[in-house]
Design a protein around this motif. Structure first.
Motif, PDB file in Angstrom:
ATOM      1  N   ALA A 127       0.805  -1.218   0.000  1.00  0.00           N
ATOM      2  CA  ALA A 127       0.000   0.000   0.000  1.00  0.00           C
ATOM      3  C   ALA A 127       0.842   1.274   0.000  1.00  0.00           C
ATOM      4  N   ILE A 128       1.797   1.367   0.887  1.00  0.00           N
ATOM      5  CA  ILE A 128       2.582   2.603   0.993  1.00  0.00           C
ATOM      6  C   ILE A 128       3.456   2.830  -0.237  1.00  0.00           C
ATOM      7  N   PRO A 129       4.203   1.830  -0.729  1.00  0.00           N
ATOM      8  CA  PRO A 129       4.950   2.075  -1.973  1.00  0.00           C
ATOM      9  C   PRO A 129       4.061   2.413  -3.160  1.00  0.00           C
ATOM     10  N   PHE A 130       2.869   1.820  -3.213  1.00  0.00           N
ATOM     11  CA  PHE A 130       1.960   2.133  -4.306  1.00  0.00           C
ATOM     12  C   PHE A 130       1.480   3.577  -4.235  1.00  0.00           C
ATOM     13  N   ILE A 131       1.132   4.041  -3.046  1.00  0.00           N
ATOM     14  CA  ILE A 131       0.668   5.421  -2.885  1.00  0.00           C
ATOM     15  C   ILE A 131       1.788   6.405  -3.219  1.00  0.00           C
ATOM     16  N   VAL A 132       3.004   6.096  -2.802  1.00  0.00           N
ATOM     17  CA  VAL A 132       4.142   6.967  -3.111  1.00  0.00           C
ATOM     18  C   VAL A 132       4.409   6.990  -4.612  1.00  0.00           C
ATOM     19  N   SER A 133       4.348   5.833  -5.262  1.00  0.00           N
ATOM     20  CA  SER A 133       4.581   5.806  -6.709  1.00  0.00           C
ATOM     21  C   SER A 133       3.441   6.483  -7.465  1.00  0.00           C
ATOM     22  N   LEU A 134       2.222   6.374  -6.967  1.00  0.00           N
ATOM     23  CA  LEU A 134       1.090   7.068  -7.576  1.00  0.00           C
ATOM     24  C   LEU A 134       1.264   8.581  -7.459  1.00  0.00           C
ATOM     25  N   SER A 135       1.736   9.021  -6.315  1.00  0.00           N
ATOM     26  CA  SER A 135       2.018  10.454  -6.143  1.00  0.00           C
ATOM     27  C   SER A 135       3.109  10.910  -7.098  1.00  0.00           C
ATOM     28  N   GLY A 136       4.144  10.105  -7.261  1.00  0.00           N
ATOM     29  CA  GLY A 136       5.212  10.441  -8.203  1.00  0.00           C
ATOM     30  C   GLY A 136       4.719  10.492  -9.630  1.00  0.00           C
ATOM     31  N   SER A 137       3.816   9.594  -9.975  1.00  0.00           N
ATOM     32  CA  SER A 137       3.264   9.584 -11.325  1.00  0.00           C
ATOM     33  C   SER A 137       2.471  10.857 -11.607  1.00  0.00           C
ATOM     34  N   TYR A 138       1.664  11.280 -10.651  1.00  0.00           N
ATOM     35  CA  TYR A 138       0.922  12.527 -10.824  1.00  0.00           C
ATOM     36  C   TYR A 138       1.867  13.723 -10.887  1.00  0.00           C
ATOM     37  N   LEU A 139       2.903  13.722 -10.061  1.00  0.00           N
ATOM     38  CA  LEU A 139       3.871  14.822 -10.109  1.00  0.00           C
ATOM     39  C   LEU A 139       4.557  14.893 -11.468  1.00  0.00           C
ATOM     40  N   GLY A 140       4.936  13.752 -12.004  1.00  0.00           N
ATOM     41  CA  GLY A 140       5.588  13.736 -13.314  1.00  0.00           C
ATOM     42  C   GLY A 140       4.664  14.167 -14.432  1.00  0.00           C
ATOM     43  N   GLY A 141       3.436  13.701 -14.409  1.00  0.00           N
ATOM     44  CA  GLY A 141       2.491  14.043 -15.459  1.00  0.00           C
ATOM     45  C   GLY A 141       2.106  15.503 -15.455  1.00  0.00           C
ATOM     46  N   TYR A 142       1.945  16.057 -14.268  1.00  0.00           N
ATOM     47  CA  TYR A 142       1.577  17.461 -14.205  1.00  0.00           C
ATOM     48  C   TYR A 142       2.787  18.380 -14.333  1.00  0.00           C
ATOM     49  N   THR A 143       3.976  17.877 -14.130  1.00  0.00           N
ATOM     50  CA  THR A 143       5.169  18.687 -14.362  1.00  0.00           C
ATOM     51  C   THR A 143       5.302  19.017 -15.838  1.00  0.00           C
ATOM     52  N   ILE A 144       5.077  18.054 -16.678  1.00  0.00           N
ATOM     53  CA  ILE A 144       5.235  18.257 -18.113  1.00  0.00           C
ATOM     54  C   ILE A 144       4.046  19.005 -18.707  1.00  0.00           C
ATOM     55  N   ASN A 145       2.897  18.983 -18.057  1.00  0.00           N
ATOM     56  CA  ASN A 145       1.695  19.629 -18.573  1.00  0.00           C
ATOM     57  C   ASN A 145       1.253  20.817 -17.730  1.00  0.00           C
ATOM     58  N   TRP A 146       2.192  21.473 -17.131  1.00  0.00           N
ATOM     59  CA  TRP A 146       1.862  22.589 -16.276  1.00  0.00           C
ATOM     60  C   TRP A 146       1.387  23.746 -17.140  1.00  0.00           C
ATOM     61  N   GLN A 147       0.187  24.194 -16.889  1.00  0.00           N
ATOM     62  CA  GLN A 147      -0.368  25.295 -17.665  1.00  0.00           C
ATOM     63  C   GLN A 147       0.070  26.614 -17.045  1.00  0.00           C
ATOM     64  N   VAL A 148       0.709  27.424 -17.849  1.00  0.00           N
ATOM     65  CA  VAL A 148       1.142  28.733 -17.383  1.00  0.00           C
ATOM     66  C   VAL A 148       0.048  29.727 -17.746  1.00  0.00           C
ATOM     67  N   GLU A 149      -0.544  30.255 -16.734  1.00  0.00           N
ATOM     68  CA  GLU A 149      -1.610  31.219 -16.958  1.00  0.00           C
ATOM     69  C   GLU A 149      -1.076  32.608 -16.649  1.00  0.00           C
ATOM     70  N   GLU A 150      -1.385  33.532 -17.548  1.00  0.00           N
ATOM     71  CA  GLU A 150      -0.982  34.904 -17.303  1.00  0.00           C
ATOM     72  C   GLU A 150      -1.927  35.511 -16.283  1.00  0.00           C
ATOM     73  N   VAL A 151      -1.347  36.227 -15.388  1.00  0.00           N
ATOM     74  CA  VAL A 151      -2.146  36.866 -14.357  1.00  0.00           C
ATOM     75  C   VAL A 151      -2.679  38.168 -14.935  1.00  0.00           C
ATOM     76  N   VAL A 152      -3.948  38.270 -14.949  1.00  0.00           N
ATOM     77  CA  VAL A 152      -4.590  39.486 -15.439  1.00  0.00           C
ATOM     78  C   VAL A 152      -4.835  40.385 -14.237  1.00  0.00           C
ATOM     79  N   GLU A 153      -4.243  41.554 -14.298  1.00  0.00           N
ATOM     80  CA  GLU A 153      -4.407  42.475 -13.184  1.00  0.00           C
ATOM     81  C   GLU A 153      -5.749  43.174 -13.322  1.00  0.00           C
ATOM     82  N   GLU A 154      -6.465  43.165 -12.276  1.00  0.00           N
ATOM     83  CA  GLU A 154      -7.750  43.829 -12.262  1.00  0.00           C
ATOM     84  C   GLU A 154      -7.698  44.964 -11.255  1.00  0.00           C
ATOM     85  N   ARG A 155      -8.308  46.016 -11.633  1.00  0.00           N
ATOM     86  CA  ARG A 155      -8.363  47.156 -10.739  1.00  0.00           C
ATOM     87  C   ARG A 155      -9.564  46.980  -9.820  1.00  0.00           C
ATOM     88  N   ILE A 156      -9.291  47.044  -8.591  1.00  0.00           N
ATOM     89  CA  ILE A 156     -10.348  46.894  -7.606  1.00  0.00           C
ATOM     90  C   ILE A 156     -10.800  48.285  -7.187  1.00  0.00           C
TER      91      ILE A 156
END
Length: 166
Positions: A127-156
């Motif tokens: 269980a524990i090695p599987f959960i750790v490897s699952l976490s690593g898999s998500y980290l790797g997948g989202y590292t390569i597909n990280w969406q860079v969003e431009e911050v739009v400044e809004e005047r409040i």
């Protein structure tokens, strides 16, 4: 079930991600054992593994140096090749690779039948090695597909009436 709707390239990329995980586990396992053996022998503290605290520390070190990077590499490859439905897809490289690791370890004699293991050992082995490897898999997948969003400044602006002097 319509087999014509199955995307076989996704299955192939998931299997290659699982094989990347498998290769990573065996390579890093060998490397960690060699380095730990070298450290214990050169510092003459090999007997420290007789204590439960040292065994637990070595287990945690192995989790962080074997299963997390292996899941990361499998997820990195799969995330590079597959761009859609990442929340669902990213679990399959670690599942595939982990099952392959368990099957190979069982047939090589490193793992006994799971029925004879206690619940704590079952969690420690699977269980524990599987959960750790699952976490690593998500980290790797989202590292390569990280969406860079431009911050739009809004005047409040506050909703106060301006006071005009007359």
């Amino acid at each position: 079930m319509d087999l014509s709707k199955i995307d076989y390239w996704k299955l192939i990329h998931i299997l290659i991600g699982g094989l990347t995980y498998l290769v990573g586990v065996f390579f890093l396992e060998m490397l960690v054992r060699l380095v730990a053996d070298w450290i214990f022998r050169t510092t003459a503290i090999y007997g420290v593994l007789a204590y439960e605290e040292a065994q637990n520390a070595y287990y945690i070190i192995r989790l962080g140096t074997i299963y997390l990077p292996s899941g990361f590499f499998g997820g990195l490859y799969t995330g590079y090749k597959i761009k859609e439905k990442l929340k669902l897809i990213m679990m399959f490289p670690s599942i595939t690779g982990f099952l392959l690791v368990l099957i190979i370890q069982y047939f090589l004699g490193y793992m006994t039948l799971i029925i004879s293991a206690s619940l704590l050992n079952l969690a420690k082995i699977i269980a524990i090695p599987f959960i750790v490897s699952l976490s690593g898999s998500y980290l790797g997948g989202y590292t390569i597909n990280w969406q860079v969003e431009e911050v739009v400044e809004e005047r409040i602006s506050l909703l106060f009436e301006e006071v005009k002097e007359s």
